[in-house]
Write an enzyme that holds these catalytic residues in place. Sequence first.
Site, PDB file in Angstrom:
ATOM      1  N   ARG A 145     -12.876  12.348   4.141  1.00 24.08           N
ATOM      2  CA  ARG A 145     -11.569  12.999   4.326  1.00 24.08           C
ATOM      3  C   ARG A 145     -11.077  13.591   3.022  1.00 24.08           C
ATOM      4  NH1 ARG A 145      -7.988   8.644   5.745  1.00 24.08           N
ATOM      5  NH2 ARG A 145      -6.351  10.171   6.042  1.00 24.08           N
ATOM      6  N   LYS A 160      -7.889  -1.516   6.167  1.00 24.21           N
ATOM      7  CA  LYS A 160      -8.111  -2.226   4.892  1.00 24.21           C
ATOM      8  C   LYS A 160      -7.165  -3.406   4.756  1.00 24.21           C
ATOM      9  CE  LYS A 160      -7.379   1.468   2.082  1.00 24.21           C
ATOM     10  NZ  LYS A 160      -7.639   2.700   2.779  1.00 24.21           N
ATOM     11  N   SER A 168      -6.892   4.234   8.433  1.00 27.05           N
ATOM     12  CA  SER A 168      -7.446   3.992   7.099  1.00 27.05           C
ATOM     13  C   SER A 168      -6.687   2.882   6.376  1.00 27.05           C
ATOM     14  CB  SER A 168      -7.370   5.312   6.307  1.00 27.05           C
ATOM     15  OG  SER A 168      -7.551   5.086   4.950  1.00 27.05           O
ATOM     16  N   ASP A 184     -13.801   2.650   6.830  1.00 28.07           N
ATOM     17  CA  ASP A 184     -12.849   3.384   5.987  1.00 28.07           C
ATOM     18  C   ASP A 184     -13.510   3.834   4.685  1.00 28.07           C
ATOM     19  OD1 ASP A 184     -10.257   4.468   5.354  1.00 28.07           O
ATOM     20  OD2 ASP A 184     -10.091   2.866   3.870  1.00 28.07           O
ATOM     21  N   HIS A 190       0.857  -1.192   0.000  1.00 30.40           N
ATOM     22  CA  HIS A 190       0.000   0.000   0.000  1.00 30.40           C
ATOM     23  C   HIS A 190       0.889   1.236   0.000  1.00 30.40           C
ATOM     24  CE1 HIS A 190      -4.106   1.522   0.368  1.00 30.40           C
ATOM     25  NE2 HIS A 190      -3.560   2.561   0.994  1.00 30.40           N
TER      26      HIS A 190
HETATM   27  N1  URA Z   1      -4.105   5.650   1.685  1.00 29.30           N
HETATM   28  C1  URA Z   1      -5.172   5.260   2.421  1.00 29.30           C
HETATM   29  O1  URA Z   1      -5.743   4.195   2.180  1.00 29.30           O
HETATM   30  N2  URA Z   1      -5.608   6.048   3.398  1.00 29.30           N
HETATM   31  C2  URA Z   1      -5.009   7.215   3.715  1.00 29.30           C
HETATM   32  O2  URA Z   1      -5.439   7.873   4.631  1.00 29.30           O
HETATM   33  C3  URA Z   1      -3.885   7.629   2.955  1.00 29.30           C
HETATM   34  C4  URA Z   1      -3.462   6.815   1.939  1.00 29.30           C
END
Ligand code: URA
Length: 445
Positions: free
Chosen positions: A168, A187, A183, A161, A82
């Site tokens: 956000r 996930k 966040s 999220d 990620h």
């Molecule tokens: N990627 C995400 O999934 N969440 C964030 O807050 C920032 C980057």
Amino acid sequence: MTATELIRKKRDGNSLSAEEFHFLIDSYVKGAIPDYQMSSFLMATFFRGMSSVETITFTDLMLHSGDVVDLSGIPGIKVDKHSTGGVGDKISLLLAPIVAACGVPVPMISGRGLGHTGGTLDKLESIPGFNTSLSIDEYKKVIAEIGVVMIGQTKEIAPADKKMYALRDVTATVECIPLIAGSIMSKKLAEGIDALVLDVKTGRGAFMPTYERSVELAQTLVNIGNSFGKETIGFITDMNQPLGYAIGNWNEVVESVEGLRGRDLPDIMELTYVLSGAMVMLGGKAGSMQEAIEACKATVADGSAYAKLVDLVRRQGGNPEYLDHPERYPVSRYVVPVMSEASGVVTSIDSLELGLSSILLGAGRTTVDDVIDPKAGILLAKKAGDQVAAGDVLATISTDKEEAIGPVADRVRRAYTVGDKAPEAGPIVISQVDRHGVRKFSLTN
Ligand code: URA
């Protein structure tokens, strides 16, 4: 307990208990707390932060707002990556098929565009027909069949999220370490992985512009991952200029396909190979980073990574014809070159400004309900270090919005700094953060 009490508590700099966070997150997911109260809570958190205990509690409750997928029935060490968000950051589109082609299963839950950064889901959905909202059963079937699956948060997986992320995006509450941690990690911990690689961006186009804050974010994410029993490695990587030449959803799919088909894209391929190499190592398919990177490169050279992307697109309902024939994709009503007014060498490109510009062209959202224009975006003709003469094209902007052209063209021109001296090229991958600490990145780490 009421939402107003909890907003006030956070506003005044106090910590929330697990019970209070549970009330807030659970009520928000059920629709009992409206967006305006959650926005206010997020802004209070933006200014007041969270303690490390609060951050872990918040992440855990975000994770358990939905199901945690069990992929133990699928053979192999499941690994994902990620990114904390960048401009022109299409690495997931290259890396997921590369790693899967190396035999490491990649279950990936991504996000949409966030703030000035693009999102993998919006990019995937620019491929006509591609479905990013699969049920858990379907998600499991796809990964079992082809070794890779790419979806978004759903009503079943990380639903808190899903809602908070969209909020956000349009309330200027992104750049906050505990909110980013909750966040990302909710996930990632929900998707059924065994190990995780994190690309933590630093610089002008990152949510954490300073190196020190990026390290703090990386350490927070790595600690959460490891404390949940998932081997987690973070890399701090440069985001001072956009990655590659393409910004905007379909533009970035095209550039990813080009990279997978062997186009020389130095920054993109260097970063892709380091991150995918780390995943292949964690997935137990190589004994060293060098060996892992060689295996990843081989999947590009022999076409198996591109074939895997085509499989994925087809399996998730997309039309792969456009990958082979991008010239058949619709084109924006306005395609306008932006010229340089100065001669010299490009000393820097402000990636934050280009990210914000691409939103104005239609590639991102300014309100929750905005519909993305997949064709909209920016194609760079010049990168830092390139020579430029007055009148040369710096970049081309594409949009259906006539009113955006003038202001965005000015903004893109101003995002380029042209001077006399070529900038010093720093490394793309700066350092590595893992359970042993932080150190300068080297392939022999
Ligand atoms: N990627 C995400 O999934 N969440 C964030 O807050 C920032 C980057």
